[in-house]
Structure formats: C-alpha cells, structure tokens
Design an enzyme around this catalytic site. Structure first.
Site, PDB file in Angstrom:
ATOM      1  N   HIS A 132      19.001  -1.649  33.481  1.00  0.00           N
ATOM      2  CA  HIS A 132      20.208  -2.422  33.157  1.00  0.00           C
ATOM      3  C   HIS A 132      21.460  -1.548  33.120  1.00  0.00           C
ATOM      4  CE1 HIS A 132      17.466  -5.682  32.037  1.00  0.00           C
ATOM      5  NE2 HIS A 132      18.511  -6.473  31.912  1.00  0.00           N
ATOM      6  N   ARG A 164      21.411  -7.831  40.700  1.00  0.00           N
ATOM      7  CA  ARG A 164      22.474  -6.823  40.623  1.00  0.00           C
ATOM      8  C   ARG A 164      22.493  -5.978  41.896  1.00  0.00           C
ATOM      9  NH1 ARG A 164      27.186  -4.774  38.206  1.00  0.00           N
ATOM     10  NH2 ARG A 164      26.969  -2.546  37.743  1.00  0.00           N
ATOM     11  N   GLY A 195      24.579   0.420  31.855  1.00  0.00           N
ATOM     12  CA  GLY A 195      25.455   0.206  30.700  1.00  0.00           C
ATOM     13  C   GLY A 195      25.242  -1.137  30.036  1.00  0.00           C
ATOM     14  N   GLU A 241       1.040   0.552  10.267  1.00  0.00           N
ATOM     15  CA  GLU A 241      -0.421   0.412  10.396  1.00  0.00           C
ATOM     16  C   GLU A 241      -1.064   1.617  11.068  1.00  0.00           C
ATOM     17  OE1 GLU A 241      -2.385  -3.279  11.244  1.00  0.00           O
ATOM     18  OE2 GLU A 241      -0.541  -4.392  10.885  1.00  0.00           O
ATOM     19  N   SER A 257       0.535   7.704   5.442  1.00  0.00           N
ATOM     20  CA  SER A 257      -0.743   7.813   6.146  1.00  0.00           C
ATOM     21  C   SER A 257      -1.853   8.305   5.216  1.00  0.00           C
ATOM     22  CB  SER A 257      -0.602   8.775   7.334  1.00  0.00           C
ATOM     23  OG  SER A 257       0.341   8.289   8.270  1.00  0.00           O
ATOM     24  N   LEU A 301       0.826  -1.212   0.000  1.00  0.00           N
ATOM     25  CA  LEU A 301       0.000   0.000   0.000  1.00  0.00           C
ATOM     26  C   LEU A 301       0.858   1.259   0.000  1.00  0.00           C
ATOM     27  CD1 LEU A 301      -2.836   1.291   0.283  1.00  0.00           C
ATOM     28  CD2 LEU A 301      -2.591   1.066   2.769  1.00  0.00           C
TER      29      LEU A 301
END
Length: 384
Positions: free
Chosen positions: A341, A270, A343, A366, A135, A128
């Site tokens: 997390h 951690r 680094g 979409e 859009s 499309l």
C-alpha cells in the site's frame, strides 16, 4: 456470499462446520464490520459485541457447557478477527474465563456462571498475569488463605483483558508452598462486586483493547467458589491455554487473510510506472509469499483443532506450532500488505494500518513466540 476456498477444500471439516463458517461470515459482514473501525468507547463496544454474539448464538461455541468443538471455535475466531480484533476478543474471553469453571467448579457455581456467560448476561475474564509473573506462572504473588468458610485473596493482576467490564474473574492465587519450594496454585471465581476487589487502572495499548490492572485487598471469596481443589490451579490454567492456543493462530489467520485481500485489491487497481502494481514481479513475489504462508498457517491451525476434536488427549505441540507459525506469519503478511500500500498503508484508520497494530499482541499473549518454541522442543524431545 461464497464459501471460503480453503475451508471448502480441507478434509478437517464436516458439512456443519462449513455451514457455520458461511453463516458467521454473513453475520460478521452485517453486524461486526459496520463497527469494526470504531476506536472510541471501547468498553461499551466490547459489551455490545458480547450481546450481538449471544444473540447470534455464537457464545455457545466458546462457553464449554459440554465438550468444546475446537474446529468451530477456530472458524469463528478467524471470521471475527477478519473484521474486528475487539469482536474476536469479546468472543474468546467468554471461553477463557469459563473453561476451568466448566471443568472443575461445583455444579451450582458452574451452572450459574456458564449459563449467564453463554447468554451474554455476564462478561468473563481470566486473571493469571501479574506485574512480576507473565510467562513464569510459578512466580505469582497473589495469595489466598483459608479463613473459615472463605478464602481471603490479596494481590494484583496485570494485563487482564476485560478488566473493568467483566462481571466475574477466574483468579489464580497461591494457597501454599510445596516441599520443593514451588507454589500451590488454586483457582477461584471472583465476582466484580465483591468487597475488596477493585480495578486499579485501564491500560492503553497500541490497539483498542479493554485491559487493565486489578487488585484484591482482603477480598473474601466463599470456599465453594474455588474451582477444583487446592493445588489444581496450575493444571487448570495450562489446560485452558492448551485448549484455546490453536484458536489464537486462527485469529491471526483471519487478520492475515484480510490484509492479503486488501493487498490483492489495491495492487490490482493502483498503477505505478505505467503498469498495475500486481504486474510488477517484486509485488507478485510478495503476494506469493503471503498466500503460501497463510495457507500453511491455516493448515497447522486446523490440524491441531481436528486432532483435539477427534480425541487426542493432548495437542500441546500441535497447538504451539499453530500458534507460533500463524502469529509470526500473520505479522509478516500484514507488514507486506502495508508495504504494498505504500504511504496509503500508514494512514491512521485504514484497514491495513489497523491490522498492523492489532496483530502485534498475538505473538505475546497466551505464551510468547519464544515460550512456544520451548514448548515445541520440549514435546519433541519427549517423543524420542
């Protein structure tokens, strides 16, 4: 493997849906996850995923040979996206490329392509978008003119998923102009081996994705390969996206759920400043926001899917709300997972780093988030 807690609690599902979710999770763990981190030979891997999905009988949930079960579609997409955005793409493109064919193609065209797509014998694409029409679907410039028993298609399509690996493309082209100046848009099935069709380029994206630009240069398509009648293309395109839009939110939820799982696991192991990360209140606040947004997103997704499965004529607002909120929330959740997390979350190839790249596209394809807001507001105002 235990049942996902929210799926077991929600009233939207039958026992068959819950069993499906569990079996798909097992399939993903065994067949998809070992390949999830691969970012080379993406086209071959996408083909492999199509064949694996077909072998597991899952493509029948995407290819609408009869009525689609939208809840099943969303459950499968969520589980696939939890592991691999590419596997999710391989699954859903078989549906996007065949939905209009199932709805409106002549019986012999319908039966041929749907059977092949459901068995993984043919890969589908939905063509499309164009260089000057994203859009704004009405701006498409690809044309199809009648010449005897054929239509001659000329033009280009851009950002077409499965470009280069698809065996057939559902192509939307302008076949005329209405009195008010709007285009008459029609849909066609175009085989990848048809003369005048070519793949112009593969387009590299930030996440591995078989996508590219295709062109039509006096590509002759039999008139019987038109899907529906002249002028039905816009309606068929909108029906396709309306049907599948909530499932984009489901894919976003799968990615977000994976990011949350990793954030919880990492922060529970951690230590910083003598304490586990999860014992720090600011980290707990992030985790609280992440799970709350994820639960809310999943509720919106499965509300829309349930409404469609239970006979709602249209779920335009519900699907747009699900897509908008879930994709935006998933971006926030995954960003928070990377932050937790530290680094380690920036290391190329780690799960949260991969999710950070993969999730970004969901706010665009979409219908962008901005378009979803226009759709939602428009539907709301119509209801007054």
């Amino acid at each position: 493997m235990t049942m996902d807690r929210l799926i077991s609690q929600l009233p939207f599902f039958t026992e068959e849906h819950r069993n499906l979710a569990l079996s798909v999770a097992q399939f993903v763990a065994q067949e998809i996850e070992p390949r999830a981190a691969v970012e080379e030979d993406i086209e071959d891997l996408a083909r492999d995923f199509v064949h694996l999905l077909a072998g597991a009988g899952l493509l029948t949930y995407a290819v609408a040979e009869s009525k689609l079960d939208i809840r099943a579609l969303c459950l499968i997409r969520e589980e696939l996206a939890y592991s691999s955005a590419l596997a999710d793409l391989a699954f859903v493109m078989q549906g996007l490329g065949t939905y209009a064919i199932a709805r409106a193609a002549p019986d012999h065209v319908r039966d041929f392509w749907l059977a092949r797509a459901a068995r993984g014998k043919a890969i589908a694409a939905f063509a499309l978008t164009e260089p000057n029409a994203g859009s704004d679907v009405a701006a498409i410039q690809t044309t199809a003119r009648r010449d005897g028993e054929t239509y001659v298609i000329d033009g280009r399509k851009r950002f077409i998923s499965n470009a280069g690996i698809a065996d057939f493309y559902l192509v939307f082209a302008k076949t005329g102009t209405r009195d008010d100046g709007r285009p008459v848009i029609s849909a066609f099935v175009v085989g990848s081996k048809m003369q005048g069709f070519r793949v112009v380029e593969r387009t590299p994206l930030i996440g591995p994705h078989p996508i590219g630009e295709i062109a039509f240069d006096q590509c002759r398509v039999p008139a019987e390969d038109m899907v529906g009648s002249e002028g039905d293309g816009f309606k068929l395109a909108m029906e396709t996206m309306d049907t599948f839009r909530a499932s984009v939110g489901a894919a976003a939820c799968g990615m977000a759920r994976r990011a949350l799982d990793h954030a919880v696991r990492y922060s529970s192991n951690r230590k910083q400043f003598g304490r586990l990360l999860c014992e720090h209140q600011l980290v707990q606040a992030k985790l609280a926001d992440m799970i709350t947004e994820l639960d809310a997103a999943r509720l919106l997704v499965y509300r829309a899917a349930y409404a469609k499965d239970n006979g709602a004529n249209r779920i335009t607002r519900e699907a747009s709300e699900a897509k908008l909120f879930a994709t935006e929330a998933a971006n926030r959740i995954i960003d928070s997972a990377v932050q937790i997390h530290g680094g380690s979350g920036l290391v190329s190839g780690t799960v949260v780093e991969r999710l950070y790249r993969d999730v970004r596209a969901l706010r665009i394809y979409e219908g962008t988030s901005e378009i979803q807001k226009l759709v939602i507001a428009g539907q709301l105002l119509k209801e007054q």
